[in-house]
Design an enzyme around this catalytic site. Structure first.
Site, PDB file in Angstrom:
ATOM      1  CD1 TRP A 134     -11.014  -0.802   0.596  1.00 37.82           C
ATOM      2  CD2 TRP A 134     -11.042  -2.734   1.894  1.00 37.82           C
ATOM      3  NE1 TRP A 134      -9.929  -1.220   0.158  1.00 37.82           N
ATOM      4  CE2 TRP A 134      -9.557  -2.621   1.128  1.00 37.82           C
ATOM      5  CE3 TRP A 134     -10.762  -3.737   2.684  1.00 37.82           C
ATOM      6  CZ2 TRP A 134      -8.402  -3.315   0.784  1.00 37.82           C
ATOM      7  CZ3 TRP A 134      -9.699  -4.667   2.795  1.00 37.82           C
ATOM      8  CH2 TRP A 134      -8.630  -4.357   1.828  1.00 37.82           C
ATOM      9  CE  LYS A 158     -14.889   8.302  -1.751  1.00 36.69           C
ATOM     10  NZ  LYS A 158     -15.411   6.834  -2.072  1.00 36.69           N
ATOM     11  CG  HIS A 159     -17.018   3.908   4.283  1.00 40.85           C
ATOM     12  ND1 HIS A 159     -15.905   3.468   4.268  1.00 40.85           N
ATOM     13  CD2 HIS A 159     -17.599   3.457   5.388  1.00 40.85           C
ATOM     14  CE1 HIS A 159     -15.692   2.667   5.299  1.00 40.85           C
ATOM     15  NE2 HIS A 159     -16.589   2.690   5.991  1.00 40.85           N
ATOM     16  CB  SER A 161     -16.492   2.498  -4.166  1.00 37.46           C
ATOM     17  OG  SER A 161     -16.139   3.951  -4.491  1.00 37.46           O
ATOM     18  N   GLY A 210      -6.268   5.555   4.781  1.00 37.61           N
ATOM     19  CA  GLY A 210      -6.329   4.913   3.292  1.00 37.61           C
ATOM     20  C   GLY A 210      -4.850   5.078   2.929  1.00 37.61           C
ATOM     21  CB  SER A 211      -3.480   4.460  -0.447  1.00 35.36           C
ATOM     22  OG  SER A 211      -4.178   5.473  -1.137  1.00 35.36           O
ATOM     23  CD  GLU A 232      -4.265   4.566  10.112  1.00 34.01           C
ATOM     24  OE1 GLU A 232      -3.444   4.204   9.334  1.00 34.01           O
ATOM     25  OE2 GLU A 232      -5.150   3.831  10.512  1.00 34.01           O
ATOM     26  CG  LEU A 233      -1.274   8.255   5.061  1.00 33.37           C
ATOM     27  CD1 LEU A 233      -0.377   9.091   4.244  1.00 33.37           C
ATOM     28  CD2 LEU A 233      -2.574   8.271   4.295  1.00 33.37           C
ATOM     29  CB  CYS A 266      -2.950   0.198   8.427  1.00 32.54           C
ATOM     30  SG  CYS A 266      -3.971   0.603   9.620  1.00 32.54           S
ATOM     31  CD  GLU A 363       0.164  -1.125   4.106  1.00 32.42           C
ATOM     32  OE1 GLU A 363      -0.095  -0.307   3.748  1.00 32.42           O
ATOM     33  OE2 GLU A 363      -0.640  -1.540   5.348  1.00 32.42           O
TER      34      GLU A 363
HETATM   35  O1  LIG Z   1      -5.918  -0.774   9.310  1.00 27.22           O
HETATM   36  C1  LIG Z   1      -5.579  -0.128  10.441  1.00 27.22           C
HETATM   37  C2  LIG Z   1      -6.498   0.136  11.682  1.00 27.22           C
HETATM   38  C3  LIG Z   1      -6.461  -1.111  12.522  1.00 27.22           C
HETATM   39  C4  LIG Z   1      -6.858  -0.690  13.727  1.00 27.22           C
HETATM   40  O2  LIG Z   1      -7.250   0.517  13.933  1.00 27.22           O
HETATM   41  O3  LIG Z   1      -7.256  -1.743  14.506  1.00 27.22           O
END
Ligand SMILES: O=CCCC(=O)O
Length: 458
Positions: A134, A158-159, A161, A210-211, A232-233, A266, A363
């Site tokens: 999100w 699948k976004h 919720s 995500g996580s 991509e975590l 992230c 994190e």
């Molecule tokens: O949350 C990570 C991605 C941030 C971004 O791609 O700018």
């Protein structure tokens, strides 16, 4: 049972709820994706580019409306949400213009392999399941969809919720841009329905942002099905400041990075590591810059930091701060939630963070910075790398030798020298260690969901 709902984080009011798709409906969506792929994969890249450019135009033209929708769903400032829509438009245009080149046959040495002709052909994989978060609800999806669709794949989203309106908007965006029916579909489903979709033989690959637990789970299922994944975590990016740095510029960039997206990115810098030669000045300027950020209504254009996206998200941040303070860390600014409705949390700087504290290893997904002091490049690199994550990294120094050491020695997918980590369609994006694997964006992002077919002709 997952609740799929739009809840405004600034007011805590539930604005709309949605029913999850039934298993039969999901089956129909997957069938439509497989059918669409059979013909879409044969469409000329030029045709896909025209549709992708049309998507870019819609994103630009409707950036205000889209921005307001995103702000109401996950709380980022309207200014940031509108900028995100425009960044997505830029990415769509970038792939519309460059995908043909990225997908061109790559000639090989025919003579060396005893052929009269030899080359590599990049071909799409098929329906790709995209499990997305999100925090950048448009950008994270476009980051997969623009290169992925240009390569001839079709997408099943699948976004998260809590962003259903944005999820449905994205399906509508690609339909209105002219992409054929079934090329990009949103599945309003809960996370428990993901396994069934991923195991469906018609789904050929998955990408997840995500996580770490979500990444492990998707990668384990995909591994069992022998399907490729890109993950991509999380990240806990270091931000190193050395004596030759422009400390004022570094402190301002540090605050911007830590407060980006209300602290929920992230690739925000999260651990600030200053050399002892500039540590006092950096700390003073950084704390001042964090204190100066305006926290408030995310729709107000004067606001720098809106609410966190969820009540749980704020509770997680508070628990990390309480753990650190309980074990002896010092709060230099922030650290207390404001009174009133909304899941707000102020920009916070903490010093004296040690390895016994959770914050050292985990994190922090909110505007909370930990501050460290080191002596010299070797100590800086050692501390920067003392984490399981390896997504982005930042180092501020004007010394070419130091710059080269940071480029070579920081364990991260990105290193930014005298700047803050940002994602660009022009550069590959992804992490090392527990931050994931595979690359999105740039040519790598197009090839991530392609088979490289070797062709040998006599
Ligand atoms: O949350 C990570 C991605 C941030 C971004 O791609 O700018």
């Amino acid at each position: 049972m997952t609740t799929i709902a739009t809840t405004n984080p600034a007011t805590e009011r539930v604005e709309q709820t949605f029913d999850a798709l039934s298993e039969d409906a999901v089956d129909r969506y997957v069938g439509r994706a497989a059918e669409a792929f059979a013909s879409y994969r044969l469409t000329p890249v030029g045709g896909r580019a025209a549709w992708m450019s049309a998507a870019a135009d819609i994103l630009d033209e409707e950036a205000d409306r889209i921005g307001a929708m995103v702000t109401a769903e996950m709380g980022k400032t309207f200014t940031a949400a509108r900028a995100e829509a425009r960044k997505c438009a830029h990415a769509c245009r970038y792939y519309a213009e460059h995908a043909e080149g990225f997908l061109a046959d790559r000639p090989a040495d025919a003579e060396a392999v005893g052929a009269s002709g030899a080359y590599v052909r990049y071909q799409p994989l098929g329906p790709v399941l995209a499990v997305m978060p999100w925090n950048f609800p448009l950008w994270q999806v476009i980051r997969f969809a623009a290169p992925g669709l240009m390569a001839g794949n079709v997408g099943l989203l699948k976004h998260a919720s809590n962003v259903p309106r944005t999820a449905l908007f994205l399906e509508d965006l690609f339909r209105r841009a002219g992409f054929p029916e079934g090329v990009f579909q949103t599945l309003l489903i809960g996370s428990r329905q993901v396994e069934r979709v991923l195991r469906d033989p018609r789904v050929r690959a998955a990408t997840l942002t995500g996580s770490e637990p979500a990444g492990r789970s998707v990668a384990a299922i995909a591994g069992d099905e022998v399907k490729p994944t890109v993950l991509e975590l999380g990240g806990s990016d270091p931000f190193v400041v050395m004596p030759s740095a422009d400390v004022a510029a570094a402190a301002e960039a540090a605050a911007t990075s830590r407060c980006l997206n209300n602290g929920q990115s992230c690739i925000s810098a999260k651990r600030f590591i200053a050399d002892i030669g500039v540590a006092d000045e950096f700390e003073r300027r950084f704390v001042e810059a964090m204190r100066d950020r305006t926290v408030g209504d995310p729709m107000d254009e004067g606001t720098d930091v809106g609410p966190l996206a969820s009540e749980q998200g704020r509770a997680d941040v508070e628990a990390l701060v309480a753990d650190a303070v309980g074990k002896g860390a010092t709060v230099l600014c922030g650290g207390e939630r404001p009174a009133g409705p909304g899941w707000f949390y102020p920009p916070t700087v903490i010093s004296g963070v040690t390895p016994e504290m959770r914050m050292f290893h985990e994190e922090v997904f909110g505007p909370v910075a930990s501050l460290f002091r080191v002596r010299g490049v070797s100590e800086a690199v050692e501390l920067a790398n003392a984490t399981g994550f390896g997504l982005g990294s930042n180092a501020w120094t004007r010394e070419p030798d130091e710059q080269e050491r940071f480029v070579r020695e920081l364990d991260a997918g990105q290193v930014f020298i005298n700047g803050m980590t940002t994602s660009y369609p022009e550069l590959p994006f992804g992490g090392v260690k527990r931050s994931g694997y595979g690359r999105e964006l740039s040519q790598e992002g197009v090839h991530a969901f392609c088979d490289a077919k070797s062709v040998w002709i006599k």
